[in-house]
Design a protein around this motif. Sequence first.
Motif, PDB file in Angstrom:
ATOM      1  N   LEU A   1       0.836  -1.199   0.000  1.00  0.00           N
ATOM      2  CA  LEU A   1       0.000   0.000   0.000  1.00  0.00           C
ATOM      3  C   LEU A   1       0.871   1.250   0.000  1.00  0.00           C
ATOM      4  CD1 LEU A   1      -2.647   1.619   0.363  1.00  0.00           C
ATOM      5  CD2 LEU A   1      -2.498   1.131   2.831  1.00  0.00           C
ATOM      6  N   ALA A   2       0.772   2.038  -1.052  1.00  0.00           N
ATOM      7  CA  ALA A   2       1.461   3.333  -1.123  1.00  0.00           C
ATOM      8  C   ALA A   2       0.483   4.422  -0.694  1.00  0.00           C
ATOM      9  CB  ALA A   2       1.962   3.598  -2.534  1.00  0.00           C
ATOM     10  N   THR A   3       0.946   5.347   0.128  1.00  0.00           N
ATOM     11  CA  THR A   3       0.087   6.438   0.582  1.00  0.00           C
ATOM     12  C   THR A   3       0.881   7.742   0.557  1.00  0.00           C
ATOM     13  OG1 THR A   3       0.663   6.486   2.950  1.00  0.00           O
ATOM     14  CG2 THR A   3      -0.901   4.805   2.242  1.00  0.00           C
ATOM     15  N   THR A   4       0.147   8.842   0.628  1.00  0.00           N
ATOM     16  CA  THR A   4       0.836  10.104   0.861  1.00  0.00           C
ATOM     17  C   THR A   4       1.473  10.029   2.248  1.00  0.00           C
ATOM     18  OG1 THR A   4      -1.153  11.117   1.782  1.00  0.00           O
ATOM     19  CG2 THR A   4      -0.752  11.427  -0.573  1.00  0.00           C
ATOM     20  N   GLU A   5       2.515  10.783   2.437  1.00  0.00           N
ATOM     21  CA  GLU A   5       3.295  10.645   3.669  1.00  0.00           C
ATOM     22  C   GLU A   5       2.484  11.002   4.916  1.00  0.00           C
ATOM     23  OE1 GLU A   5       7.127  12.563   5.867  1.00  0.00           O
ATOM     24  OE2 GLU A   5       6.601  13.245   3.854  1.00  0.00           O
ATOM     25  N   GLY A   6       1.731  12.098   4.860  1.00  0.00           N
ATOM     26  CA  GLY A   6       0.972  12.522   6.031  1.00  0.00           C
ATOM     27  C   GLY A   6      -0.096  11.519   6.419  1.00  0.00           C
ATOM     28  N   LEU A   7      -0.904  11.081   5.453  1.00  0.00           N
ATOM     29  CA  LEU A   7      -1.964  10.116   5.745  1.00  0.00           C
ATOM     30  C   LEU A   7      -1.377   8.785   6.203  1.00  0.00           C
ATOM     31  CD1 LEU A   7      -4.512  10.772   2.848  1.00  0.00           C
ATOM     32  CD2 LEU A   7      -4.874  11.175   5.294  1.00  0.00           C
ATOM     33  N   GLY A   8      -0.292   8.365   5.567  1.00  0.00           N
ATOM     34  CA  GLY A   8       0.320   7.103   5.943  1.00  0.00           C
ATOM     35  C   GLY A   8       0.867   7.133   7.351  1.00  0.00           C
TER      36      GLY A   8
ATOM     37  N   ARG B   1       9.976  19.328   3.093  1.00  0.00           N
ATOM     38  CA  ARG B   1       9.577  18.299   2.133  1.00  0.00           C
ATOM     39  C   ARG B   1       9.051  17.043   2.839  1.00  0.00           C
ATOM     40  NH1 ARG B   1      11.343  19.130  -3.116  1.00  0.00           N
ATOM     41  NH2 ARG B   1      12.686  20.954  -3.395  1.00  0.00           N
ATOM     42  N   ASN B   2       8.995  17.092   4.150  1.00  0.00           N
ATOM     43  CA  ASN B   2       8.567  15.956   4.944  1.00  0.00           C
ATOM     44  C   ASN B   2       7.360  16.370   5.777  1.00  0.00           C
ATOM     45  OD1 ASN B   2       8.723  14.632   7.794  1.00  0.00           O
ATOM     46  ND2 ASN B   2       9.761  13.182   6.431  1.00  0.00           N
ATOM     47  N   SER B   3       6.288  15.564   5.754  1.00  0.00           N
ATOM     48  CA  SER B   3       5.050  15.941   6.443  1.00  0.00           C
ATOM     49  C   SER B   3       5.231  16.035   7.946  1.00  0.00           C
ATOM     50  CB  SER B   3       3.947  14.917   6.126  1.00  0.00           C
ATOM     51  OG  SER B   3       3.623  14.938   4.762  1.00  0.00           O
ATOM     52  N   THR B   4       5.981  15.101   8.524  1.00  0.00           N
ATOM     53  CA  THR B   4       6.195  15.116   9.970  1.00  0.00           C
ATOM     54  C   THR B   4       6.980  16.358  10.382  1.00  0.00           C
ATOM     55  OG1 THR B   4       6.204  12.698  10.000  1.00  0.00           O
ATOM     56  CG2 THR B   4       7.085  13.817  11.929  1.00  0.00           C
ATOM     57  N   ALA B   5       8.055  16.645   9.641  1.00  0.00           N
ATOM     58  CA  ALA B   5       8.856  17.838   9.943  1.00  0.00           C
ATOM     59  C   ALA B   5       8.031  19.110   9.755  1.00  0.00           C
ATOM     60  CB  ALA B   5      10.095  17.868   9.055  1.00  0.00           C
TER      61      ALA B   5
ATOM     62  N   GLU C   1      -6.467   5.438  19.925  1.00  0.00           N
ATOM     63  CA  GLU C   1      -5.339   4.608  19.490  1.00  0.00           C
ATOM     64  C   GLU C   1      -4.430   5.345  18.513  1.00  0.00           C
ATOM     65  OE1 GLU C   1      -6.126   0.716  18.163  1.00  0.00           O
ATOM     66  OE2 GLU C   1      -7.364   0.150  19.858  1.00  0.00           O
ATOM     67  N   ILE C   2      -4.859   6.534  18.088  1.00  0.00           N
ATOM     68  CA  ILE C   2      -4.091   7.312  17.117  1.00  0.00           C
ATOM     69  C   ILE C   2      -3.498   8.518  17.828  1.00  0.00           C
ATOM     70  CG2 ILE C   2      -4.177   8.483  14.886  1.00  0.00           C
ATOM     71  CD1 ILE C   2      -6.778   7.016  14.325  1.00  0.00           C
ATOM     72  N   SER C   3      -2.229   8.770  17.636  1.00  0.00           N
ATOM     73  CA  SER C   3      -1.614   9.930  18.282  1.00  0.00           C
ATOM     74  C   SER C   3      -0.681  10.616  17.284  1.00  0.00           C
ATOM     75  CB  SER C   3      -0.836   9.511  19.525  1.00  0.00           C
ATOM     76  OG  SER C   3       0.195   8.597  19.181  1.00  0.00           O
ATOM     77  N   LEU C   4      -0.574  11.923  17.433  1.00  0.00           N
ATOM     78  CA  LEU C   4       0.333  12.697  16.599  1.00  0.00           C
ATOM     79  C   LEU C   4       1.751  12.590  17.162  1.00  0.00           C
ATOM     80  CD1 LEU C   4      -1.932  15.805  16.126  1.00  0.00           C
ATOM     81  CD2 LEU C   4      -1.291  14.177  14.349  1.00  0.00           C
ATOM     82  N   PRO C   5       2.782  12.797  16.326  1.00  0.00           N
ATOM     83  CA  PRO C   5       4.162  12.695  16.805  1.00  0.00           C
ATOM     84  C   PRO C   5       4.460  13.768  17.847  1.00  0.00           C
ATOM     85  CG  PRO C   5       4.099  13.643  14.617  1.00  0.00           C
ATOM     86  CD  PRO C   5       2.708  13.161  14.909  1.00  0.00           C
ATOM     87  N   ARG C   6       5.265  13.391  18.809  1.00  0.00           N
ATOM     88  CA  ARG C   6       5.689  14.325  19.866  1.00  0.00           C
ATOM     89  C   ARG C   6       7.196  14.356  19.950  1.00  0.00           C
ATOM     90  NH1 ARG C   6       1.623  16.126  19.123  1.00  0.00           N
ATOM     91  NH2 ARG C   6      -0.264  16.241  20.397  1.00  0.00           N
TER      92      ARG C   6
END
Length: 286
Positions: A57-64, A181-185, A281-286
């Motif tokens: 499964l390929a996804t966009t970076e943010g959604l994945g 260029r990175n969704s997390t960053a 069960e879902i959390s954003l990066p910290r």
Amino acid sequence: MEERLGFIIFHRTPDGVIPTREGQIILDEARKIEVIAANIMRLGKSLNNETEGEVLLATTEGLGTFWISPQLRAFNRHHPGISIRLHPSMALADLRRFDVDLALQVIEPTVPNIKRVKLGRLHLVLAAAPAYIEKHGEPKEMADLVNHTFVFHLSPQSSDRQLIEKVVGAPLAQSQYIVMRNSTAHYLTIENGLGIGFIPSYTFGLGTKVQALSVPVRHELDVWLCFHEDARSTPRIAKVIDWLSAIFDPRLFPWFRREYVSPRSFSSIIEANGIRPILEEISLPR
């Protein structure tokens, strides 16, 4: 191959290789062979009726990263024999080459023989961290944006800089923006108070620390699920398709609806739909 054929296929240059006229003819024929090889591989998968195995499964970076990956554990509880190999990237997956079984992207595909289903819509809103607002003030009108710093996300599938410059009415000074260029960053840079940026509204349902701005500037992107027309004939792929349809169901998750739903309404909708246990069960990066 050049030695066997007796002519040059590529010109060698300091920047790489460039096909000669003869090389271009060979390249066109090679692409036909590649399509045939991909069809054979796809046929092999369609004839495999195993309900267990791997699904690419390929996804966009943010959604994945933020939406799909945290929910894999729940999927595995119900389908322990299916292994989803997730590839989050903003590069477009090439389904013709059989690189992946399924692809989630925010650009509608135009490739023949590829089925596409619109799962929902991403609503990206301007947001800033409380620390940024405390230091620089909150823009109340679109004209106020010209005095602020922005964090842009640049990718092959989307770019938000042009939209901001259109709203502002002039190109931004280089000191007024940071490009990621990175969704997390990108998200963490906004959360750390370095600038204003677009984030998808679903992050407000996951407990983000940033604050949506009242400036009426939004950006919408449709989410497309893409796969080969015969993909559903493989049971394990069909199960993943059904699961993806469920976790993007706009009736259940208001942030994926076609119409924009304000994050201020999320709390009441979450309780009414009973999806709090899923979101916990879902959390954003910290």
